[in-house]
Every structure is written in structure tokens, then in C-alpha cells.
Design a protein around this motif. Structure first.
Motif, PDB file in Angstrom:
ATOM      1  N   ASN A  39       0.881  -1.136   0.001  1.00 29.39           N
ATOM      2  CA  ASN A  39      -0.108   0.165   0.034  1.00 29.39           C
ATOM      3  C   ASN A  39       0.863   1.244  -0.022  1.00 29.39           C
ATOM      4  N   ARG A  40       1.436   1.576  -1.398  1.00 34.43           N
ATOM      5  CA  ARG A  40       2.450   2.566  -1.270  1.00 34.43           C
ATOM      6  C   ARG A  40       2.268   3.187  -2.746  1.00 34.43           C
ATOM      7  N   CYS A  41       1.837   4.264  -2.920  1.00 33.83           N
ATOM      8  CA  CYS A  41       1.380   4.976  -4.248  1.00 33.83           C
ATOM      9  C   CYS A  41       3.178   5.190  -4.926  1.00 33.83           C
ATOM     10  N   PRO A  42       3.096   4.760  -6.012  1.00 29.87           N
ATOM     11  CA  PRO A  42       4.664   5.203  -6.661  1.00 29.87           C
ATOM     12  C   PRO A  42       4.836   6.741  -6.834  1.00 29.87           C
ATOM     13  N   ALA A  70      -4.605   8.956  -8.756  1.00 27.01           N
ATOM     14  CA  ALA A  70      -4.110   7.996  -9.855  1.00 27.01           C
ATOM     15  C   ALA A  70      -4.817   6.615  -9.951  1.00 27.01           C
ATOM     16  N   GLU A  71      -4.814   5.971 -10.962  1.00 24.30           N
ATOM     17  CA  GLU A  71      -5.606   4.798 -11.028  1.00 24.30           C
ATOM     18  C   GLU A  71      -4.868   3.742 -11.525  1.00 24.30           C
ATOM     19  N   SER A  81      -3.332   6.039 -15.233  1.00 21.59           N
ATOM     20  CA  SER A  81      -3.556   7.446 -15.226  1.00 21.59           C
ATOM     21  C   SER A  81      -3.083   8.011 -14.136  1.00 21.59           C
ATOM     22  N   GLY A  82      -2.849   9.575 -14.046  1.00 28.43           N
ATOM     23  CA  GLY A  82      -2.610  10.171 -12.847  1.00 28.43           C
ATOM     24  C   GLY A  82      -0.943  10.523 -12.880  1.00 28.43           C
ATOM     25  N   PRO A  83      -0.484  10.872 -11.782  1.00 29.74           N
ATOM     26  CA  PRO A  83       0.815  11.361 -11.503  1.00 29.74           C
ATOM     27  C   PRO A  83       2.071  10.209 -11.857  1.00 29.74           C
ATOM     28  N   ALA A  88       4.194   1.385 -11.376  1.00 27.89           N
ATOM     29  CA  ALA A  88       3.085   0.350 -10.686  1.00 27.89           C
ATOM     30  C   ALA A  88       3.337   0.210  -9.175  1.00 27.89           C
ATOM     31  N   LEU A  89       2.373  -0.412  -8.656  1.00 31.35           N
ATOM     32  CA  LEU A  89       2.285  -1.066  -7.284  1.00 31.35           C
ATOM     33  C   LEU A  89       3.105  -2.033  -7.247  1.00 31.35           C
ATOM     34  N   THR A  90       3.856  -2.345  -6.032  1.00 29.92           N
ATOM     35  CA  THR A  90       4.741  -3.655  -5.995  1.00 29.92           C
ATOM     36  C   THR A  90       3.788  -4.760  -5.515  1.00 29.92           C
ATOM     37  N   ALA A  91       3.767  -5.911  -6.361  1.00 29.86           N
ATOM     38  CA  ALA A  91       3.044  -7.117  -5.864  1.00 29.86           C
ATOM     39  C   ALA A  91       3.778  -7.895  -4.793  1.00 29.86           C
TER      40      ALA A  91
END
Ligand code: FES
Length: 104
Positions: A39-42, A70-71, A81-83, A88-91
Motif C-alpha cells: 500500500n504505497r503509491c509510486p 492515480a488509477e 492514469s495520474g501522476p 506500478a504498485l509492488t506485488a
């Protein structure tokens, strides 16, 4: 392996932030499939859900960060989409056993 919940705790087309010890995780269920991400936005490296609740948008088709919208695709974590577009999120690897979810 550490237990983080049961698939029944995560309704289909949902994206929910949980904690496991020090780890902030995002558990996503889309079309019956389960995905776990950090749970960490890139974008800012902060959690996606400062307001709490589900991050699923567009009926569960996308995951949306509550900070700057961001989506992300539920199945790959790719930001579409977004900044942080293109990142990518980390799996997070996990194992399912009888519906119970364990981090590897
Ligand atoms: S912190 Fe997630 S979009 Fe900016």
C-alpha cells in the motif's frame, strides 16, 4: 508465512488497505481473483488510503489513490492514469490455503 485474512473478508471488486505488523498492504479482489500489493503509491511513496475504506473505482475495474486520484489496474498494479502513469504498485507474493491468505 504470516496470515493476513480469509478471502471471505474481501468482497469481489474491492480494494482494501490492511496492516500486517509494520507492513501496509492493499488486498484487491477482482472477478474472483485475489491480488496483494504494497500500500504505497509510486507517486509519493505514501499509502493510497488516508481516508480509509475501499479504493475500488469504476465498479472494481480500477484502484484509485485517494491522495491525487492515480488509477491502477487491479491485476497488474500498473498505474494507467495520474501522476505515476507507467509505474506500478509492488506485488506481494502470497499463498492461498483453504481460503486463508498467507504472505510468502
Ligand atoms: S499519492 Fe497517489 S496519486 Fe499522488
Amino acid at each position: 508465512m504470516s496470515f493476513i485474512g480469509n478471502v471471505r473478508d474481501f468482497p469481489d471488486n474491492s480494494a482494501l488497505g490492511i496492516r500486517s505488523g509494520e507492513k501496509a498492504l492493499l488486498v484487491v479482489r477482482r472477478a474472483g481473483q485475489l491480488y496483494v500489493y504494497a500500500n504505497r503509491c509510486p507517486h509519493t511513496r505514501e499509502t493510497l488510503d488516508p481516508e480509509g475504506g475501499s479504493l475500488a473505482s469504476s465498479g472494481g475495474l480500477l484502484i484509485q489513490c485517494q491522495r491525487h486520484a492515480a488509477e491502477f489496474l487491479p491485476d497488474t498494479g500498473e498505474c494507467v492514469s495520474g501522476p505515476c502513469q507507467g509505474e506500478a504498485l509492488t506485488a506481494i507474493p502470497f499463498t492461498l490455503s483453504g481460503g486463508d491468505i498467507y504472505l510468502d
